[in-house]
Write a protein that holds these residues in place. Structure first.
Motif, PDB file in Angstrom:
ATOM      1  N   THR A   1       0.830  -1.208   0.000  1.00 25.49           N
ATOM      2  CA  THR A   1       0.000   0.000   0.000  1.00 25.49           C
ATOM      3  C   THR A   1       0.860   1.253   0.000  1.00 25.49           C
ATOM      4  N   ALA A   2       1.904   1.239   0.817  1.00 30.90           N
ATOM      5  CA  ALA A   2       2.685   2.455   1.038  1.00 30.90           C
ATOM      6  C   ALA A   2       3.831   2.649   0.058  1.00 30.90           C
ATOM      7  N   ALA A   3       4.393   1.566  -0.473  1.00 25.78           N
ATOM      8  CA  ALA A   3       5.640   1.677  -1.246  1.00 25.78           C
ATOM      9  C   ALA A   3       5.554   2.586  -2.468  1.00 25.78           C
ATOM     10  N   PRO A   4       4.483   2.520  -3.287  1.00 22.11           N
ATOM     11  CA  PRO A   4       4.453   3.421  -4.443  1.00 22.11           C
ATOM     12  C   PRO A   4       4.519   4.902  -4.069  1.00 22.11           C
ATOM     13  N   VAL A   5       3.758   5.299  -3.065  1.00 19.41           N
ATOM     14  CA  VAL A   5       3.779   6.718  -2.694  1.00 19.41           C
ATOM     15  C   VAL A   5       5.072   7.074  -1.975  1.00 19.41           C
ATOM     16  N   ILE A   6       5.667   6.131  -1.261  1.00 19.90           N
ATOM     17  CA  ILE A   6       6.985   6.383  -0.680  1.00 19.90           C
ATOM     18  C   ILE A   6       7.992   6.660  -1.795  1.00 19.90           C
ATOM     19  N   GLY A   7       7.881   5.901  -2.892  1.00 15.82           N
ATOM     20  CA  GLY A   7       8.763   6.168  -4.025  1.00 15.82           C
ATOM     21  C   GLY A   7       8.610   7.579  -4.544  1.00 15.82           C
ATOM     22  N   ARG A   8       7.384   8.017  -4.696  1.00 21.89           N
ATOM     23  CA  ARG A   8       7.132   9.386  -5.171  1.00 21.89           C
ATOM     24  C   ARG A   8       7.696  10.419  -4.203  1.00 21.89           C
ATOM     25  N   GLU A   9       7.441  10.215  -2.910  1.00 26.76           N
ATOM     26  CA  GLU A   9       7.837  11.208  -1.913  1.00 26.76           C
ATOM     27  C   GLU A   9       9.347  11.244  -1.705  1.00 26.76           C
ATOM     28  N   VAL A  10       9.983  10.078  -1.649  1.00 26.57           N
ATOM     29  CA  VAL A  10      11.437  10.047  -1.459  1.00 26.57           C
ATOM     30  C   VAL A  10      12.152  10.645  -2.672  1.00 26.57           C
ATOM     31  N   ALA A  11      11.660  10.319  -3.867  1.00 19.84           N
ATOM     32  CA  ALA A  11      12.265  10.902  -5.071  1.00 19.84           C
ATOM     33  C   ALA A  11      12.160  12.425  -5.060  1.00 19.84           C
ATOM     34  N   ALA A  12      11.021  12.934  -4.649  1.00 16.01           N
ATOM     35  CA  ALA A  12      10.859  14.388  -4.567  1.00 16.01           C
ATOM     36  C   ALA A  12      11.786  14.980  -3.510  1.00 16.01           C
ATOM     37  N   TYR A  13      11.829  14.358  -2.357  1.00 17.68           N
ATOM     38  CA  TYR A  13      12.656  14.855  -1.254  1.00 17.68           C
ATOM     39  C   TYR A  13      14.133  14.901  -1.631  1.00 17.68           C
ATOM     40  N   LEU A  14      14.615  13.841  -2.269  1.00 15.79           N
ATOM     41  CA  LEU A  14      16.047  13.759  -2.588  1.00 15.79           C
ATOM     42  C   LEU A  14      16.451  14.628  -3.775  1.00 15.79           C
ATOM     43  N   THR A  15      15.477  15.154  -4.482  1.00 17.06           N
ATOM     44  CA  THR A  15      15.776  16.058  -5.606  1.00 17.06           C
ATOM     45  C   THR A  15      15.267  17.474  -5.318  1.00 17.06           C
ATOM     46  N   ASP A  16      15.072  17.746  -4.039  1.00 17.80           N
ATOM     47  CA  ASP A  16      14.720  19.088  -3.569  1.00 17.80           C
ATOM     48  C   ASP A  16      13.412  19.617  -4.143  1.00 17.80           C
ATOM     49  N   LYS A  17      12.440  18.705  -4.296  1.00 16.74           N
ATOM     50  CA  LYS A  17      11.108  19.105  -4.735  1.00 16.74           C
ATOM     51  C   LYS A  17      10.131  19.008  -3.559  1.00 16.74           C
ATOM     52  N   GLU A  18       8.993  19.621  -3.708  1.00 21.01           N
ATOM     53  CA  GLU A  18       8.006  19.631  -2.631  1.00 21.01           C
ATOM     54  C   GLU A  18       7.393  18.249  -2.456  1.00 21.01           C
ATOM     55  N   THR A  19       7.203  17.847  -1.209  1.00 23.93           N
ATOM     56  CA  THR A  19       6.548  16.583  -0.904  1.00 23.93           C
ATOM     57  C   THR A  19       5.153  16.831  -0.341  1.00 23.93           C
ATOM     58  N   VAL A  20       4.297  15.836  -0.474  1.00 26.43           N
ATOM     59  CA  VAL A  20       2.951  15.910   0.122  1.00 26.43           C
ATOM     60  C   VAL A  20       3.015  15.521   1.595  1.00 26.43           C
ATOM     61  N   LEU A  21       3.774  14.484   1.894  1.00 25.97           N
ATOM     62  CA  LEU A  21       3.963  14.025   3.265  1.00 25.97           C
ATOM     63  C   LEU A  21       5.184  14.690   3.884  1.00 25.97           C
ATOM     64  N   ASN A  22       5.168  14.831   5.188  1.00 29.03           N
ATOM     65  CA  ASN A  22       6.328  15.330   5.919  1.00 29.03           C
ATOM     66  C   ASN A  22       7.203  14.140   6.283  1.00 29.03           C
ATOM     67  N   LEU A  23       8.274  13.922   5.538  1.00 25.96           N
ATOM     68  CA  LEU A  23       9.100  12.740   5.774  1.00 25.96           C
ATOM     69  C   LEU A  23       9.826  12.785   7.111  1.00 25.96           C
ATOM     70  N   ASP A  24       9.890  13.945   7.742  1.00 28.11           N
ATOM     71  CA  ASP A  24      10.472  14.010   9.080  1.00 28.11           C
ATOM     72  C   ASP A  24       9.672  13.171  10.070  1.00 28.11           C
ATOM     73  N   ASP A  25       8.401  12.929   9.773  1.00 34.08           N
ATOM     74  CA  ASP A  25       7.575  12.094  10.655  1.00 34.08           C
ATOM     75  C   ASP A  25       8.080  10.663  10.731  1.00 34.08           C
ATOM     76  N   TYR A  26       8.882  10.257   9.735  1.00 29.72           N
ATOM     77  CA  TYR A  26       9.315   8.867   9.657  1.00 29.72           C
ATOM     78  C   TYR A  26      10.826   8.692   9.847  1.00 29.72           C
ATOM     79  N   ALA A  27      11.500   9.783  10.174  1.00 29.00           N
ATOM     80  CA  ALA A  27      12.951   9.749  10.396  1.00 29.00           C
ATOM     81  C   ALA A  27      13.216   9.863  11.893  1.00 29.00           C
ATOM     82  N   TYR A  28      12.971   8.773  12.628  1.00 28.78           N
ATOM     83  CA  TYR A  28      12.960   8.875  14.069  1.00 28.78           C
ATOM     84  C   TYR A  28      14.244   8.372  14.718  1.00 28.78           C
ATOM     85  N   PHE A  29      15.395   8.547  14.072  1.00 30.06           N
ATOM     86  CA  PHE A  29      16.678   8.300  14.750  1.00 30.06           C
ATOM     87  C   PHE A  29      16.792   9.290  15.895  1.00 30.06           C
TER      88      PHE A  29
END
Length: 346
Positions: free
Chosen positions: A318-346
């Motif tokens: 369920t999650a992997a396709p949209v994770i692909g979209r969001e991570v690709a946007a994040y790593l290329t300095d584009k706007e994301t729909v989700l806040n990926l900081d919510d999932y970076a809990y180191f």
């Protein structure tokens, strides 16, 4: 444009690579094709709205994942000319009594305004259950969710590989260490990630599904997904048969031999849901599924400046396709729909 190395060729890694490649980046995927990859042993149910999990960050992720699916699949299938096995034939959710059915109906219906893609939600009569799923028991009250569906993990992965290739990316079947990757390294090794990194809270478990055939071969082409009592579910397969699952066994090893005990357990469960026909076991599928205690995947940088995605658990497809979209946007300095900081809990 930038250079990326993706290590791990499950759906998460493949989706990230696909979304990066289609925007012109240089992408290479390295995958060992380990036995037990979770993608191949997943039922592929896309129906997050019925979950009772209270983790809001997790729900935002899978809600956006389900919302993205129709457009994503249409684009991928048009690009590759391959079927992904995506079917939106609805989901029949079973409950042990009328009181719980009513509570579930109210809980699920309350999500419609924020998720119109889930479609109609209604309580089913026994006759309606039989019309939708002729072999299914009518012993339990049911709620129907129109937008529920399923995806073939193997077919989706095959289409993503082709999409990556068509967009200029490479897929190499060999092992590689993160320190040897070129450009930005994205580590999506699933259950095997601990070989290089101890991600916080990420462990893995064996999950087994029983593929079966009913003696009466009547099988509608698009039978709804069945969400049974507890953790049980039943899905139709592209072989006009069914699969029932799943078992959950926390483990630290990588054994993928099926268990006779679990096969018998799942067979007995199948007789509960298909009481009026003989069931012929076909085979057991075994997958090693990375998960976290609170069901929240890890998406973020590691201390070694490698971007990791792991711990998707039972909601991986369920999650992997949209994770692909969001991570690709994040790593290329584009706007994301989700806040990926919510999932970076180191």
């Amino acid at each position: 444009m930038s250079t990326f190395t993706v290590i791990g060729g499950g759906i998460a890694g493949a989706s990230i690579a696909y979304h990066l490649a289609k925007t012109g980046n240089t992408v290479t995927v390295f995958d060992r094709s380990d036995n037990g990859q979770a993608t191949s042993a997943s039922a592929g149910i896309i129906c997050p709205w019925v979950s009772q999990r209270r983790n809001k960050k997790w729900y935002r992720l899978v809600q956006e994942g389900a919302r993205y699916y129709p457009d994503f699949i249409q684009e991928l299938e048009e690009t590759t000319k391959q079927s992904t096995g995506y079917i939106r034939s609805g989901a029949i959710c079973l409950f042990k009594d009328d009181r719980i059915q009513q509570l579930a109906y109210e809980r699920i219906s309350a999500k419609q305004e924020a998720s119109p893609e889930m479609g109609e939600v209604r309580k089913l009569t026994k006759a309606e259950v039989k019309e939708m799923h002729p072999h299914l028991t009518t012993a339990y009250p049911a709620v129907f969710v129109e937008g529920g569906g399923q995806i073939s993990g193997d077919s989706l992965l095959s289409a993503l590989k082709e999409g990556i290739r068509l967009h200029g990316g490479k897929w190499i079947q060999q092992d590689v260490k993160p320190e040897d990757g070129e450009g930005t390294v994205i580590y999506t090794a699933g259950a095997w990630a601990s070989e290089c990194y101890q991600l916080p809270l990420v462990r893995h478990q064996r999950a087994e599904l029983l593929h079966l055939k009913l003696e009466n071969e009547y099988h509608k082409n698009e039978t709804p997904v069945v969400m049974g009592l507890g953790p049980m579910y039943i899905v139709g397969t592209d072989t006009k048969q069914f699969a029932i699952g799943t078992t959950h066994e926390d483990t630290t090893d990588f054994t993928v031999a099926p268990s006779e005990e679990n096969q018998q357990y799942l067979h007995n469960e199948a007789t509960r849901y298909f009481p009026e026909t003989n069931i012929q076991d076909q085979f057991m599928a075994v997958g090693l599924r990375p998960f976290t205690r609170d069901s929240l995947p890890y998406i973020g940088w590691t201390k070694d400046h490698v971007f990791a995605v792991n711990g998707l658990g039972s909601s991986g497809l369920t999650a992997a396709p949209v994770i692909g979209r969001e991570v690709a946007a994040y790593l290329t300095d584009k706007e994301t729909v989700l806040n990926l900081d919510d999932y970076a809990y180191f």
